[in-house]
Design an enzyme around this catalytic site. Structure first.
Site, PDB file in Angstrom:
ATOM      1  N   ASN A  94      -4.616  13.388 -14.152  1.00  0.00           N
ATOM      2  CA  ASN A  94      -5.766  14.203 -14.574  1.00  0.00           C
ATOM      3  C   ASN A  94      -5.472  15.135 -15.744  1.00  0.00           C
ATOM      4  O   ASN A  94      -6.375  15.479 -16.504  1.00  0.00           O
ATOM      5  CB  ASN A  94      -6.226  15.030 -13.358  1.00  0.00           C
ATOM      6  CG  ASN A  94      -7.094  16.204 -13.753  1.00  0.00           C
ATOM      7  OD1 ASN A  94      -8.274  16.041 -14.045  1.00  0.00           O
ATOM      8  ND2 ASN A  94      -6.502  17.405 -13.803  1.00  0.00           N
ATOM      9  N   TYR A 127      -9.674  13.406 -29.169  1.00  0.00           N
ATOM     10  CA  TYR A 127      -9.964  13.358 -27.723  1.00  0.00           C
ATOM     11  C   TYR A 127     -10.584  12.013 -27.352  1.00  0.00           C
ATOM     12  O   TYR A 127     -10.174  11.368 -26.381  1.00  0.00           O
ATOM     13  CB  TYR A 127     -10.899  14.524 -27.376  1.00  0.00           C
ATOM     14  CG  TYR A 127     -11.223  14.697 -25.908  1.00  0.00           C
ATOM     15  CD1 TYR A 127     -10.365  15.410 -25.070  1.00  0.00           C
ATOM     16  CD2 TYR A 127     -12.391  14.175 -25.359  1.00  0.00           C
ATOM     17  CE1 TYR A 127     -10.675  15.599 -23.729  1.00  0.00           C
ATOM     18  CE2 TYR A 127     -12.703  14.349 -24.020  1.00  0.00           C
ATOM     19  CZ  TYR A 127     -11.850  15.060 -23.209  1.00  0.00           C
ATOM     20  OH  TYR A 127     -12.170  15.242 -21.871  1.00  0.00           O
ATOM     21  N   LYS A 164      -9.075   9.241 -24.910  1.00  0.00           N
ATOM     22  CA  LYS A 164      -9.788   8.877 -23.673  1.00  0.00           C
ATOM     23  C   LYS A 164     -10.198   7.399 -23.650  1.00  0.00           C
ATOM     24  O   LYS A 164     -10.229   6.782 -22.589  1.00  0.00           O
ATOM     25  CB  LYS A 164     -11.007   9.784 -23.480  1.00  0.00           C
ATOM     26  CG  LYS A 164     -10.636  11.236 -23.143  1.00  0.00           C
ATOM     27  CD  LYS A 164      -9.928  11.338 -21.795  1.00  0.00           C
ATOM     28  CE  LYS A 164      -9.697  12.769 -21.343  1.00  0.00           C
ATOM     29  NZ  LYS A 164      -9.030  12.859 -20.031  1.00  0.00           N
TER      30      LYS A 164
HETATM   31  P1  NDP Z   1      -9.092  22.677 -17.360  1.00  0.00           P
HETATM   32  O1  NDP Z   1      -8.702  23.242 -18.675  1.00  0.00           O
HETATM   33  O2  NDP Z   1      -9.889  23.491 -16.411  1.00  0.00           O
HETATM   34  O3  NDP Z   1      -7.808  22.172 -16.585  1.00  0.00           O
HETATM   35  C1  NDP Z   1      -6.854  21.381 -17.219  1.00  0.00           C
HETATM   36  C2  NDP Z   1      -5.679  21.147 -16.286  1.00  0.00           C
HETATM   37  O4  NDP Z   1      -4.734  20.341 -16.977  1.00  0.00           O
HETATM   38  C3  NDP Z   1      -5.010  22.436 -15.891  1.00  0.00           C
HETATM   39  O5  NDP Z   1      -4.601  22.373 -14.543  1.00  0.00           O
HETATM   40  C4  NDP Z   1      -3.797  22.489 -16.818  1.00  0.00           C
HETATM   41  O6  NDP Z   1      -2.758  23.128 -16.119  1.00  0.00           O
HETATM   42  C5  NDP Z   1      -3.492  21.002 -16.972  1.00  0.00           C
HETATM   43  N1  NDP Z   1      -2.729  20.695 -18.187  1.00  0.00           N
HETATM   44  C6  NDP Z   1      -3.060  20.878 -19.481  1.00  0.00           C
HETATM   45  N2  NDP Z   1      -2.065  20.469 -20.287  1.00  0.00           N
HETATM   46  C7  NDP Z   1      -1.089  20.012 -19.469  1.00  0.00           C
HETATM   47  C8  NDP Z   1       0.182  19.452 -19.691  1.00  0.00           C
HETATM   48  N3  NDP Z   1       0.703  19.299 -20.915  1.00  0.00           N
HETATM   49  N4  NDP Z   1       0.919  19.076 -18.616  1.00  0.00           N
HETATM   50  C9  NDP Z   1       0.436  19.234 -17.364  1.00  0.00           C
HETATM   51  N5  NDP Z   1      -0.745  19.777 -17.086  1.00  0.00           N
HETATM   52  C10 NDP Z   1      -1.508  20.151 -18.129  1.00  0.00           C
HETATM   53  O7  NDP Z   1      -9.867  21.316 -17.707  1.00  0.00           O
HETATM   54  P2  NDP Z   1     -10.651  20.277 -16.787  1.00  0.00           P
HETATM   55  O8  NDP Z   1     -10.336  20.510 -15.381  1.00  0.00           O
HETATM   56  O9  NDP Z   1     -12.041  20.248 -17.248  1.00  0.00           O
HETATM   57  O10 NDP Z   1      -9.965  18.919 -17.274  1.00  0.00           O
HETATM   58  C11 NDP Z   1      -9.251  18.061 -16.415  1.00  0.00           C
HETATM   59  C12 NDP Z   1      -9.360  16.640 -16.945  1.00  0.00           C
HETATM   60  O11 NDP Z   1     -10.729  16.246 -16.921  1.00  0.00           O
HETATM   61  C13 NDP Z   1      -8.897  16.471 -18.390  1.00  0.00           C
HETATM   62  O12 NDP Z   1      -8.216  15.244 -18.518  1.00  0.00           O
HETATM   63  C14 NDP Z   1     -10.198  16.434 -19.156  1.00  0.00           C
HETATM   64  O13 NDP Z   1     -10.089  15.753 -20.368  1.00  0.00           O
HETATM   65  C15 NDP Z   1     -11.085  15.708 -18.172  1.00  0.00           C
HETATM   66  N6  NDP Z   1     -12.517  15.878 -18.422  1.00  0.00           N
HETATM   67  C16 NDP Z   1     -13.133  17.091 -18.262  1.00  0.00           C
HETATM   68  C17 NDP Z   1     -14.493  17.205 -18.509  1.00  0.00           C
HETATM   69  C18 NDP Z   1     -15.234  18.476 -18.336  1.00  0.00           C
HETATM   70  O14 NDP Z   1     -16.446  18.496 -18.651  1.00  0.00           O
HETATM   71  N7  NDP Z   1     -14.636  19.549 -17.866  1.00  0.00           N
HETATM   72  C19 NDP Z   1     -15.294  16.043 -18.929  1.00  0.00           C
HETATM   73  C20 NDP Z   1     -14.537  14.844 -19.078  1.00  0.00           C
HETATM   74  C21 NDP Z   1     -13.205  14.764 -18.814  1.00  0.00           C
HETATM   75  P3  NDP Z   1      -1.598  24.039 -16.771  1.00  0.00           P
HETATM   76  O15 NDP Z   1      -2.257  24.936 -17.752  1.00  0.00           O
HETATM   77  O16 NDP Z   1      -1.007  24.680 -15.571  1.00  0.00           O
HETATM   78  O17 NDP Z   1      -0.680  23.050 -17.393  1.00  0.00           O
END
Ligand code: NDP
Length: 260
Positions: free
Chosen positions: A91, A156, A160
């Site tokens: 994720n 992005y 994706k």
């Molecule tokens: P958030 O920014 O709320 O959360 C992102 C998560 O990814 C955090 O837990 C962060 O944790 C982690 N993260 C980021 N970079 C890294 C890294 N290098 N290594 C490990 N963990 C990482 O975003 P979302 O929850 O919205 O996004 C989650 C997924 O869902 C993503 O892949 C996003 O592209 C996808 N998505 C989201 C949408 C939306 O509308 N929100 C729509 C479509 C897809 P930490 O900072 O602790 O590393």
């Protein structure tokens, strides 16, 4: 209980969708492994939060998915503790929104290293264990942008679409090992990524804070923005026995914001 005692690694589960997925897994009797870069939250806040909901003795493992040694350590630690890994939800992801001429090679590479290579790395280590076990389920997190490119989201959307392609390729190659590989494509989900997206879209299109979110949500057939638990429901289904005969699918979970 759809996932009773299933050990499932969720990358990027310190907040947002990943945390929502981990909570759903726990609600369905599974044992989620929480991970991400936020070491402080992994050591303190998150264990308190999960324990307060009755989910005890979980693993909270720091892991930056752009670092191979972190991903290797994540899988090794889980396997050493439980002796098996039943599933993965890949994720972790970031966003980056700008005019294409500002999308420098460095910015593009950063996106690919987390949103595409990070998924590849997690899948790669999962498959090592799944082949040894003779089973396993992978759910990669794509996006509406896995189905249709969005303006200002060149890197992005490229990453994706890559996640969807990787999912399809692995599904065809790994079915014979009883490994299912699917992709969930979230729509417009209320997390920090959308707070950033709304602000950047506002700057790029000269709109006020909240306007871009409202416009996108009004266009959703089911007439609301998504919540992390909506994505959790889709992921849990694909990790469960109900997906035993499903592989290679890209499931849009966005109230109809994109259709496949
Ligand atoms: P958030 O920014 O709320 O959360 C992102 C998560 O990814 C955090 O837990 C962060 O944790 C982690 N993260 C980021 N970079 C890294 C890294 N290098 N290594 C490990 N963990 C990482 O975003 P979302 O929850 O919205 O996004 C989650 C997924 O869902 C993503 O892949 C996003 O592209 C996808 N998505 C989201 C949408 C939306 O509308 N929100 C729509 C479509 C897809 P930490 O900072 O602790 O590393």
């Amino acid at each position: 209980m759809l996932l009773k005692d299933k050990i499932i690694i969720v990358t990027g589960s310190t907040k947002g969708i990943g945390k929502g997925v981990a909570l759903k897994i726990a609600e369905e009797g599974g044992i989620p492994v929480i991970s991400g870069r936020a070491k402080e939250q992994l050591a303190n806040e998150l264990p308190k939060e999960f324990e307060s909901q009755g989910y005890k003795d979980l693993l909270y493992i720091p892991c930056d998915v752009s670092q191979e040694e972190d991903v290797q350590n994540l899988f090794q630690t889980v396997y050493e503790k439980y002796g098996r890994i039943d599933g993965l939800c890949a994720n972790a992801g970031i966003t980056d929104m700008c005019n294409f001429d500002e999308m420098t090679p460095e910015r593009f590479d950063k996106m690919i290293s987390i949103n595409l290579r990070g998924v590849y790395l997690a899948d790669w280590y999962a498959v090592k264990y799944f082949k040894k076990q003779g089973y396993g389920k992978i759910v990669n997190i794509g996006s509406d942008c896995s189905l249709e490119g969005w303006e200002f989201l060149s890197s992005y959307s490229a990453a994706k679409f890559g996640v969807r392609g990787l999912t399809q390729s692995l599904a065809k190659e790994l079915g014979k090992y009883h490994i299912n590989v699917n992709c969930v494509c979230p729509g417009i989900i209320d997390t920090d990524i959308w707070v950033t997206t709304d602000r950047l879209l506002g700057e790029l299109n000269n709109k006020a804070i909240g306007e871009s979110w409202n416009e996108k949500v009004e266009a959703i057939p089911l007439r609301r923005g998504g919540k992390p638990e909506d994505i959790g429901n889709g992921v849990v289904m694909l990790l469960s026995k109900y997906a035993d005969y499903i592989t290679g699918a890209s499931l849009p979970v966005g109230g109809g914001s994109a259709v496949n």
